[in-house]
Design a protein around this motif. Structure first.
Motif, mmCIF file in Angstrom:
data_model
loop_
_atom_site.group_PDB
_atom_site.id
_atom_site.type_symbol
_atom_site.label_atom_id
_atom_site.label_comp_id
_atom_site.label_asym_id
_atom_site.label_seq_id
_atom_site.Cartn_x
_atom_site.Cartn_y
_atom_site.Cartn_z
ATOM 1 N N GLY A 175 0.791 -1.215 0.000
ATOM 2 C CA GLY A 175 0.000 0.000 0.000
ATOM 3 C C GLY A 175 0.824 1.265 0.000
ATOM 4 O O GLY A 175 0.292 2.363 0.196
ATOM 5 N N TRP A 176 2.121 1.140 -0.208
ATOM 6 C CA TRP A 176 3.019 2.304 -0.191
ATOM 7 C C TRP A 176 2.663 3.266 -1.315
ATOM 8 O O TRP A 176 2.240 2.845 -2.383
ATOM 9 C CB TRP A 176 4.459 1.824 -0.347
ATOM 10 N N ASP A 177 2.833 4.538 -1.090
ATOM 11 C CA ASP A 177 2.570 5.576 -2.080
ATOM 12 C C ASP A 177 3.790 5.671 -2.993
ATOM 13 O O ASP A 177 4.731 6.403 -2.707
ATOM 14 C CB ASP A 177 2.336 6.897 -1.335
ATOM 15 N N ILE A 178 3.802 4.924 -4.096
ATOM 16 C CA ILE A 178 4.998 4.769 -4.919
ATOM 17 C C ILE A 178 5.162 5.989 -5.832
ATOM 18 O O ILE A 178 4.205 6.395 -6.510
ATOM 19 C CB ILE A 178 4.906 3.491 -5.766
ATOM 20 N N PRO A 179 6.361 6.568 -5.877
ATOM 21 C CA PRO A 179 6.589 7.707 -6.765
ATOM 22 C C PRO A 179 6.338 7.335 -8.222
ATOM 23 O O PRO A 179 6.523 6.182 -8.626
ATOM 24 C CB PRO A 179 8.065 8.049 -6.532
ATOM 25 N N MET A 180 5.938 8.341 -8.999
ATOM 26 C CA MET A 180 5.699 8.111 -10.422
ATOM 27 C C MET A 180 6.993 7.728 -11.118
ATOM 28 O O MET A 180 8.088 8.086 -10.684
ATOM 29 C CB MET A 180 5.161 9.385 -11.066
ATOM 30 N N GLY A 181 6.857 7.051 -12.264
ATOM 31 C CA GLY A 181 8.003 6.750 -13.093
ATOM 32 C C GLY A 181 8.449 7.992 -13.866
ATOM 33 O O GLY A 181 7.790 9.040 -13.808
ATOM 34 N N PRO A 182 9.553 7.887 -14.592
ATOM 35 C CA PRO A 182 10.108 9.049 -15.296
ATOM 36 C C PRO A 182 9.183 9.599 -16.368
ATOM 37 O O PRO A 182 9.299 10.760 -16.764
ATOM 38 C CB PRO A 182 11.400 8.507 -15.899
ATOM 39 N N ASN A 183 8.267 8.777 -16.867
ATOM 40 C CA ASN A 183 7.319 9.206 -17.897
ATOM 41 C C ASN A 183 5.910 9.300 -17.316
ATOM 42 O O ASN A 183 4.932 9.052 -18.016
ATOM 43 C CB ASN A 183 7.355 8.223 -19.081
ATOM 44 N N ALA A 184 5.818 9.658 -16.075
ATOM 45 C CA ALA A 184 4.535 9.819 -15.361
ATOM 46 C C ALA A 184 3.781 8.513 -15.202
ATOM 47 O O ALA A 184 2.559 8.503 -15.018
ATOM 48 C CB ALA A 184 3.661 10.869 -16.027
ATOM 49 N N GLU A 185 4.510 7.405 -15.272
ATOM 50 C CA GLU A 185 3.826 6.133 -15.009
ATOM 51 C C GLU A 185 3.444 6.076 -13.542
ATOM 52 O O GLU A 185 4.196 6.506 -12.682
ATOM 53 C CB GLU A 185 4.746 4.924 -15.305
ATOM 54 N N SER A 186 2.279 5.538 -13.278
ATOM 55 C CA SER A 186 1.856 5.378 -11.884
ATOM 56 C C SER A 186 1.904 3.898 -11.515
ATOM 57 O O SER A 186 1.762 3.025 -12.372
ATOM 58 C CB SER A 186 0.454 5.944 -11.686
ATOM 59 N N LEU A 205 11.006 -13.791 -17.867
ATOM 60 C CA LEU A 205 11.112 -13.493 -16.436
ATOM 61 C C LEU A 205 12.357 -12.658 -16.157
ATOM 62 O O LEU A 205 12.337 -11.743 -15.332
ATOM 63 C CB LEU A 205 11.144 -14.777 -15.617
ATOM 64 N N GLY A 206 13.438 -12.972 -16.849
ATOM 65 C CA GLY A 206 14.660 -12.194 -16.666
ATOM 66 C C GLY A 206 14.457 -10.758 -17.125
ATOM 67 O O GLY A 206 14.898 -9.815 -16.464
ATOM 68 N N VAL A 207 13.757 -10.589 -18.237
ATOM 69 C CA VAL A 207 13.463 -9.236 -18.743
ATOM 70 C C VAL A 207 12.599 -8.486 -17.737
ATOM 71 O O VAL A 207 12.807 -7.297 -17.464
ATOM 72 C CB VAL A 207 12.754 -9.321 -20.118
ATOM 73 N N SER A 208 11.625 -9.185 -17.178
ATOM 74 C CA SER A 208 10.742 -8.573 -16.186
ATOM 75 C C SER A 208 11.526 -8.143 -14.955
ATOM 76 O O SER A 208 11.281 -7.077 -14.387
ATOM 77 C CB SER A 208 9.650 -9.575 -15.811
ATOM 78 N N ARG A 214 14.469 -0.990 -13.621
ATOM 79 C CA ARG A 214 14.724 0.138 -14.529
ATOM 80 C C ARG A 214 13.541 1.102 -14.602
ATOM 81 O O ARG A 214 13.751 2.303 -14.819
ATOM 82 C CB ARG A 214 15.032 -0.380 -15.932
ATOM 83 N N GLU A 215 12.317 0.584 -14.411
ATOM 84 C CA GLU A 215 11.161 1.474 -14.573
ATOM 85 C C GLU A 215 11.124 2.549 -13.491
ATOM 86 O O GLU A 215 10.448 3.566 -13.632
ATOM 87 C CB GLU A 215 9.863 0.672 -14.574
ATOM 88 N N HIS A 216 11.819 2.336 -12.396
ATOM 89 C CA HIS A 216 11.903 3.341 -11.327
ATOM 90 C C HIS A 216 13.231 4.080 -11.350
ATOM 91 O O HIS A 216 13.359 5.128 -10.725
ATOM 92 C CB HIS A 216 11.774 2.686 -9.955
ATOM 93 N N ASN A 217 14.215 3.525 -11.999
ATOM 94 C CA ASN A 217 15.576 4.064 -11.963
ATOM 95 C C ASN A 217 16.083 4.237 -13.389
ATOM 96 O O ASN A 217 16.943 3.483 -13.856
ATOM 97 C CB ASN A 217 16.505 3.118 -11.192
#
Lengths: 369, 136
Positions: A175-186, A205-208, A214-217
């Motif tokens: 339930g953490w309030d996760i910051p948006m991604g670099p392209n405004a992904e929620s 699975l490895g790609v995932s 990467r989607e956050h960093n």
């Protein structure tokens, strides 16, 4: 590892391979030189350990930090020639992530007569045993910090203000309030997890796994850590590009300019997967792969006690003497927490993986779940 | 009722032995094993290994040896609170078990014996260590 309950007595020294007449005795070295030698050894040890840990953990004395979550996001309102948009405000409750500090002790016992006759080598062996126990405990706690998905609360029991610290793992659908991604992904904090699972390792699975970090960093250098037993599985993936032994002509799909370390198969980079360098590490757990961001905030925080030179230092804290017995107390205080909850992801593949992430058993670790 | 297996290299925790009550200044009346429950015989003040075969003086208890001794050597017996590394991996101790003076001298049993009706030691959690829980 089981406790090796015991005290160095004359009987123990009778079991020594070194003849006492050949070995340099502590009494010949002199107490001051012995103490100085121990201090120098521990300083070198502590610096080496700290250097290894800085790769994936920031070292701090902080007990907690405010979270960088973004809260709600407002909306752009269409512009008119004469109108003014209503004012908006972003609200969120203050939240913190806590970092534990646990104390560990290794006691070495002597009788006075054994100490009078002990060799320097015998003392060195005792100190070395404490050092190995220290690194094993650090590794166990590090593994728990990476591989356990379960948040917990711990009282800050080694401080004057014994507040409750909320220790968080990487994003685990809590339930953490996760910051948006670099392209405004929620990201939905109730469902978004960095603890992935599958029955068998696949390229997808490895790609995932890499993508989850990467989607956050964005732009981060990502590293994957696996156990040596999993090396063959990973090298068989279609997305894997191997490093090769020096001097060997590269075949198609093998990487130029990076040699495979043949001398250290349990601790080496073996290739790349989707741009992430894949490492075999001795502390990795079979069936689990850890991907973490090497650049930007480190995924973990290692909290250490104040006044220890910024390290999870092993030190000789005290000597207790009640003649004819003595006990030396080697101590270290440290604890790991997730400092960057988006900084790592873990993939489990194996039995039960089709039902979700399986929490591993980690011998010697506290608070694994 | 079964004798518990004792490792060949029984050793002791210096921290607990520093502070546990001890009885010293007596000579061994026989060869004594390390980690043996013992008593000080009333007739000669010498130390002998306790034996729970019968409910008699030989089943009494004054402390544990932490080292082996030859007959005639001075002995220290260590009492309540003493911690020993005792169990053997070949036949591990049962966590939390109470231990009694065995019907073989110097040994412990997992159940009460004829002479050993009160436990003298307890296995510490899931370790292979024992703690002396009874004083004389």
């Amino acid at each position: 590892m089981p406790l090796l309950t015991g005290t160095l007595t004359l009987d123990e020294m009778a079991n020594e391979a070194d003849a006492q007449t050949r070995a340099v005795r502590l009494e010949q070295m002199g107490e001051d030189r012995v103490a100085a030698a121990i201090d120098a050894e521990l300083a070198t040890w502590n610096a080496t350990v700290a250097e290894q840990i800085r790769e994936f953990a920031e070292i701090t004395t902080d007990n907690q930090r405010p979270d960088a979550a973004h809260g709600d996001v407002g909306e752009m309102v269409p512009l008119t020639e004469t109108g003014r948009a209503p004012t908006q405000v972003v609200t969120r409750a203050p939240v913190t992530v806590g970092f534990p500090l646990e104390g560990w002790q290794y006691s070495i016992g002597w009788t006075q007569r054994a100490l009078d006759r002990a060799s320097a080598q015998r003392l060195a062996r005792q100190v070395r045993s404490a050092e190995v126990a220290h690194i094993r405990k650090l590794q166990a706690q590090l593994k728990a910090a990476f591989y356990s998905p379960i948040n917990y609360t711990i009282r800050d029991y080694l401080q004057e203000n014994k507040i409750d610290l909320t220790v968080k793992r990487f994003f685990n659908a809590d339930g953490w309030d996760i910051p948006m991604g670099p392209n405004a992904e929620s990201f939905d904090g109730d469902t978004h997890t960095h603890y992935l699972a599958g029955l068998t390792l696949t390229n997808a699975l490895g790609v995932s796994l890499v993508g989850t970090v990467r989607e956050h960093n964005p732009g981060a250098d990502v590293r994957i850590v696996i156990a040596q037993a999993d090396e063959a599985e990973w090298t068989a993936l279609s997305g894997f590009k191997a490093f090769v032994e020096q001097g060997i002509v590269r075949a198609a799909g093998q990487i130029e300019g990076q040699n495979l370390d043949m001398a250290n198969p349990s601790n080496r980079a073996i290739g790349r997967f989707m741009g992430a360098e894949v490492w075999v590490k001795p502390w990795a757990i079979e069936g689990y792969a850890v991907a973490y961001a090497m650049s930007g905030p480190r995924p973990l925080v290692l909290r250490v006690a104040e006044g220890r030179g910024g390290m999870p230092a092993l030190r000789l804290a005290a000597t207790n003497c009640a003649y004819p017995l003595l006990a030396d107390f080697m101590e270290s205080e440290f604890g790991f927490g997730a400092g960057n909850r988006a900084g790592a992801a873990i993939l489990f593949t194996g039995t039960g993986g089709d039902s979700g992430y399986v929490v591993p058993t980690i011998a010697g670790a506290t608070f694994t779940g | 009722m079964a004798l518990v297996t004792r490792r060949t290299n029984v050793n002791f925790d210096a921290n607990s032995v520093m502070y546990a009550p001890q009885r010293s200044g007596h000579a061994a009346g026989e060869d004594l094993d390390a980690g043996a429950p013992c008593y000080i015989k009333a007739s000669d003040s010498k130390v002998y290994m306790s034996n729970g075969t019968a409910a008699n003086e030989a089943a009494s208890f004054d402390g544990f040896t932490v080292q082996a001794h030859k007959a005639g050597e001075p002995v220290a017996l260590h009492g309540i609170g003493t911690r020993l590394g005792y169990g053997d991996a070949s036949a591990p101790l049962t966590g939390g078990a109470l231990l009694y003076i065995g019907a073989t001298k110097g040994r412990l049993d997992s159940a009460a014996t004829t002479g050993g009706t009160t436990p003298v030691a307890k296995v510490i959690g899931a370790t292979q260590d024992i703690r002396v829980i009874r004083d004389a």
